[in-house]
Design an enzyme around this catalytic site. Structure first.
Site, mmCIF file in Angstrom:
data_model
loop_
_atom_site.group_PDB
_atom_site.id
_atom_site.type_symbol
_atom_site.label_atom_id
_atom_site.label_comp_id
_atom_site.label_asym_id
_atom_site.label_seq_id
_atom_site.Cartn_x
_atom_site.Cartn_y
_atom_site.Cartn_z
ATOM 1 N N ASP A 193 0.872 -1.173 0.000
ATOM 2 C CA ASP A 193 0.000 0.000 0.000
ATOM 3 C C ASP A 193 0.909 1.224 0.000
ATOM 4 O OD1 ASP A 193 0.917 0.254 2.599
ATOM 5 O OD2 ASP A 193 -1.058 0.167 3.538
ATOM 6 N N HIS B 294 7.050 -30.162 12.156
ATOM 7 C CA HIS B 294 6.464 -28.901 11.691
ATOM 8 C C HIS B 294 5.442 -29.139 10.580
ATOM 9 C CE1 HIS B 294 9.260 -26.961 14.293
ATOM 10 N NE2 HIS B 294 10.264 -27.607 13.708
ATOM 11 N N CYS C 222 3.174 -3.171 3.990
ATOM 12 C CA CYS C 222 2.285 -2.067 4.391
ATOM 13 C C CYS C 222 3.044 -1.243 5.432
ATOM 14 C CB CYS C 222 0.948 -2.607 4.909
ATOM 15 S SG CYS C 222 1.074 -3.727 6.319
ATOM 16 N N THR D 12 3.085 -1.556 8.814
ATOM 17 C CA THR D 12 3.639 -2.380 9.893
ATOM 18 C C THR D 12 3.929 -3.820 9.483
ATOM 19 O OG1 THR D 12 1.402 -3.006 10.516
ATOM 20 C CG2 THR D 12 2.341 -1.090 11.649
ATOM 21 N N HIS E 135 10.105 -23.362 10.334
ATOM 22 C CA HIS E 135 9.020 -23.935 11.145
ATOM 23 C C HIS E 135 7.627 -23.706 10.558
ATOM 24 C CE1 HIS E 135 11.360 -24.330 15.218
ATOM 25 N NE2 HIS E 135 12.009 -24.850 14.176
HETATM 26 C C1 RB5 Z 1 -1.822 2.700 6.418
HETATM 27 O O1 RB5 Z 1 -1.875 3.937 7.014
HETATM 28 C C2 RB5 Z 1 -1.575 1.598 7.440
HETATM 29 O O2 RB5 Z 1 -2.668 1.491 8.283
HETATM 30 C C3 RB5 Z 1 -1.307 0.294 6.752
HETATM 31 O O3 RB5 Z 1 -0.227 0.428 5.897
HETATM 32 C C4 RB5 Z 1 -0.909 -0.911 7.593
HETATM 33 O O4 RB5 Z 1 0.126 -0.607 8.468
HETATM 34 C C5 RB5 Z 1 -1.974 -1.648 8.203
HETATM 35 O O5 RB5 Z 1 -1.749 -2.717 8.782
#
Ligand code: RB5
Length: 150
Positions: A8, A133, A65, A67, A98
């Site tokens: 994203d 596993h 993304c 995180t 694993h």
């Molecule tokens: C986008 O702002 C953020 O929410 C997205 O990239 C992500 O981290 C969601 O898990």
């Protein structure tokens, strides 16, 4: 190894670095978006790349993304995808040994490119250990099939 790539907006810059690495190292890949300068929903792009793995066009996916968590959540909705959000070389190694991860997710807001490339390299080269596993992977599959074995 053919790799589906997607991000994203929050993962876009890190994705650019990963894509450049793939190109420089002749690793076959396709970028499923997003493009620059747009605010998008990670669900849409993660789903496209996950589907490309499930239909056999690609063997693995790397999804980025902010995180790594949202991309992991969407990819794991797809039966047969085992997505792992990794944040270190150790977690990348174990995700393969694993968990037989076939989808690496990374956080563009929490990991810089040099660390992301190290994580990616470990994830790419590490083999699944199998053995006990595999039994655990089979139980995950049983849950997907709503056919609990325990
Ligand atoms: C986008 O702002 C953020 O929410 C997205 O990239 C992500 O981290 C969601 O898990």
């Amino acid at each position: 190894m053919k790799i589906a790539v997607a991000s994203d907006h929050a993962g876009f810059i890190l994705k650019q670095g990963i894509v450049a690495y793939l190109a420089e190292n002749d690793i076959e890949h396709k970028d499923f978006g997003c493009g620059p300068g747009e605010s998008v929903d990670y669900v849409d792009y993660g789903a496209r790349a996950a589907e490309a793995v499930l239909n056999g066009q690609f063997e693995r996916a790397i999804l980025i993304c902010g995180t790594g968590m949202g991309m992991s959540m969407v990819a794991n909705k797809f039966r047969g995808i085992r997505a792992t959000a990794c944040w270190s070389e150790y977690t990348a190694e174990m995700s393969r040994r694993h968990n037989d991860s076939n989808c690496l997710t990374l956080g563009g807001r929490v990991i810089a490119l040099p660390e992301a490339l190290k994580i990616f390299q470990v994830w790419l080269k590490t083999e699944f250990d199998g053995g006990r596993h595999q039994r655990r992977i089979d139980k995950l599959k049983a849950i997907e099939d709503r056919n609990f074995v325990y």
